[in-house]
Design an enzyme around this catalytic site. Structure first.
Site, short mmCIF file in Angstrom:
data_model
loop_
_atom_site.label_atom_id
_atom_site.label_comp_id
_atom_site.label_asym_id
_atom_site.label_seq_id
_atom_site.Cartn_x
_atom_site.Cartn_y
_atom_site.Cartn_z
N TYR A 143 0.76 -1.27 -0.17
CA TYR A 143 0.06 0.16 -0.03
C TYR A 143 0.94 1.47 0.03
O TYR A 143 0.37 2.26 -0.31
CB TYR A 143 -0.81 0.04 1.29
CG TYR A 143 -2.16 -0.75 1.29
CD1 TYR A 143 -2.03 -2.16 0.87
CD2 TYR A 143 -3.29 -0.12 1.15
CE1 TYR A 143 -3.42 -2.60 0.60
CE2 TYR A 143 -4.59 -0.80 1.26
CZ TYR A 143 -4.53 -2.11 0.76
OH TYR A 143 -5.78 -3.07 0.80
N LYS A 193 3.30 -15.24 2.31
CA LYS A 193 3.47 -15.96 1.22
C LYS A 193 5.09 -16.08 1.11
O LYS A 193 5.71 -15.50 0.09
CB LYS A 193 2.94 -15.06 0.17
CG LYS A 193 2.90 -15.79 -1.39
CD LYS A 193 1.89 -16.67 -1.42
CE LYS A 193 1.99 -17.50 -2.70
NZ LYS A 193 1.01 -18.66 -2.89
N ASP A 225 -2.66 -18.12 0.62
CA ASP A 225 -3.76 -18.83 -0.07
C ASP A 225 -4.43 -20.26 0.53
O ASP A 225 -5.69 -20.35 0.86
CB ASP A 225 -3.24 -19.37 -1.50
CG ASP A 225 -1.87 -20.10 -1.38
OD1 ASP A 225 -1.18 -19.96 -0.40
OD2 ASP A 225 -1.27 -20.78 -2.26
N ASP A 249 -6.35 -7.07 4.54
CA ASP A 249 -7.52 -6.36 3.75
C ASP A 249 -8.34 -7.54 3.04
O ASP A 249 -9.66 -7.42 3.45
CB ASP A 249 -7.14 -5.55 2.83
CG ASP A 249 -8.31 -4.86 2.01
OD1 ASP A 249 -9.24 -4.49 2.66
OD2 ASP A 249 -8.15 -4.70 0.81
N ASP A 253 -11.99 -9.12 4.66
CA ASP A 253 -13.48 -9.19 4.03
C ASP A 253 -14.02 -10.59 3.89
O ASP A 253 -15.39 -11.02 4.20
CB ASP A 253 -13.15 -8.83 2.65
CG ASP A 253 -13.69 -7.35 2.52
OD1 ASP A 253 -13.23 -6.49 3.59
OD2 ASP A 253 -14.16 -6.71 1.36
C1 IPM Z 1 -10.36 -1.02 3.96
C2 IPM Z 1 -10.49 -0.69 2.33
C3 IPM Z 1 -9.33 0.16 2.32
C4 IPM Z 1 -8.09 -0.61 2.55
C5 IPM Z 1 -9.14 1.03 0.94
C6 IPM Z 1 -10.32 1.90 0.58
C7 IPM Z 1 -7.97 1.91 0.63
O1 IPM Z 1 -10.60 -1.66 1.76
O2 IPM Z 1 -10.43 -0.21 5.02
O3 IPM Z 1 -10.52 -2.20 4.19
O4 IPM Z 1 -7.53 -1.62 1.53
O5 IPM Z 1 -7.24 -0.63 3.72
MN MN Z 2 -11.05 -3.51 2.61
#
Ligand code: IPM
Ligand code: MN
Ligand code: NAD
Length: 359
Positions: A143, A193, A225, A249, A253
């Site tokens: 990032y 990884k 993975d 990240d 999710d």
């Molecule tokens: C999160 C988001 C952010 C990240 C993006 C929008 C920069 O996906 O907070 O999870 O990847 O950190």
């Molecule tokens: Mn995110």
């Protein structure tokens, strides 16, 4: 009466709707537990681009630095997708995390018993309970590494992003994760990884070394993975997961869905100070913005994390979590709806949490 100065970064899309509900809940918690919330708004993301020409105005950084803590909705949306990378709303979010030195992002994937049916995983896979803490490094890695465009010798246009981690960066996030594991079930899984990436090999070796400071914590390593697969095969094997910025990240999710919806997963972004930035893990959900159907619980639970980690009001935090549990027995926003429940809007959900909090 104790007074807390909290900056609200409502952001874009559903941001204003969900932050509005979380702010109500914080006020209600204050009434019950004897503190007063002083809110101040600031601009971040697309709304800041529109109003001030930049996704992260200096004034926003200054306000957050002065405050006791900050609550964020989400940033971004199609309106700003065509902008160059360094002018996008998301760049503002990376900028505020970096400016405030928030290198540790705690993302608890917890399944409320009331939501077991809302999870896409079968009950026998979820097991007795699910309580995973993803510790995501937040101010380093790909990032923040060097990136750019170049033309190759054969004339082809190319682009690159660089993953780099230094030993001190890995050590400090590892210590956060080990301390967290110490207070929980003393199991830590570091995800990398290392079979491919040099930065992951340094990550693994450094985590191994830090582990010697925490002999009571059982450490194992997984490739990312495999971890992604294990999360849906047998999520109960995980307690604390330590990982890099991008892997964290993605895996968080994925983990959020086990708990029923990404609209449920809160987070705390912390540095060496107390202030912190509290943010749901989801985005600005442009597809449902303005429809009243956003789930505000990830933001409400992020506000509870703020009370716990930054404002030293653990009882109020627990009361909010308890109120959320109670509300979920009957009421659901569309993302977590299951048959027999009562469907409510974002605002009604916020109101219900306030109601149960006052009981
Ligand atoms: C999160 C988001 C952010 C990240 C993006 C929008 C920069 O996906 O907070 O999870 O990847 O950190
Ligand atoms: Mn995110
Ligand atoms: P998203 O998280 O915004 O949405 C993904 C899906 O989940 C959508 O279908 C959305 O409707 C749903 N969803 C998300 N939050 C919800 C909630 N609270 N209640 C109900 N449903 C919810 O991810 P995306 O669509 O990939 O990104 C949209 C925008 O948000 C992009 O501009 C992206 O960069 C940005 N984003 C910002 C953040 C942040 O500010 N922290 C995080 C992720 C994405």
């Amino acid at each position: 009466m104790k007074e807390y100065q909290v900056v609200l970064l409502k952001g874009d899309g559903i941001g204003p709707e969900i932050v509005g509900q979380a702010a109500r809940v914080l006020e209600k918690a204050g009434e019950r537990f004897g503190f007063c919330m002083k809110f101040e708004e600031a601009l971040l993301g697309g709304c800041a681009i529109d109003a001030a020409g930049t996704p992260l105005p200096q004034e926003t950084i200054d306000k957050c630095m002065r405050a006791d803590s900050t609550l964020l909705g989400a940033v971004g949306g199609p309106k700003w997708d065509g902008l160059p990378g360094n002018q996008r709303p998301e760049k503002g979010l990376l900028g505020i995390r970096s400016a405030l030195g928030l290198f540790a992002n705690l993302r608890p994937a917890v399944i409320f018993p009331e939501l077991r049916e809302a999870s896409p995983l079968r009950p026998e896979i979820i097991g007795e309970k699910l309580d995973i803490m993803v510790v995501r490094e937040l101010t380093g890695g790909i990032y923040f590494g060097e990136r750019g465009r170049r033309t190759l010798e054969d004339g082809a246009e190319a682009a690159y992003d660089t993953e780099q981690y230094s030993v001190p960066e890995i050590e400090r996030i590892a210590r956060v994760a080990f301390s967290m594991a110490q207070k929980r079930s003393r199991k830590l899984c570091s995800v990398d990884k290392a079979n491919v990436l040099e930065s992951s090999r340094l990550w693994r070796a450094t985590v191994e070394r830090v582990a010697q400071e925490y002999p009571e914590v059982e450490l194992n390593h997984l490739y990312v993975d495999n971890c992604a697969m294990q999360l849906v095969r047998n999520p109960g094997q995980f307690d604390v997961i330590l990982t890099s910025n991008m892997f964290g990240d993605i895996l968080s999710d994925e983990a959020s869905m086990i708990s029923g919806s990404i609209g449920m997963l809160a987070s705390a972004s912390l540095g060496s100070g107390r202030a912190g930035l509290y943010e749901p893990i989801h985005g600005s959900a442009p597809d449902i913005a303005g429809t009243g159907s956003a789930n505000p619980l990830a933001t409400i639970l992020s506000a509870a994390m703020m009370l716990k980690y930054s404002l030293d009001e653990p009882e109020a935090a627990a009361a909010i979590e308890g109120a959320v549990s109670e509300v979920l027995k009957q009421y659901r926003t569309p993302d977590i709806y299951t048959e027999g429940a009562r469907r409510v809007t974002c605002e009604e959900m916020g109101g219900l949490v306030c109601e149960y909090l006052a009981k």
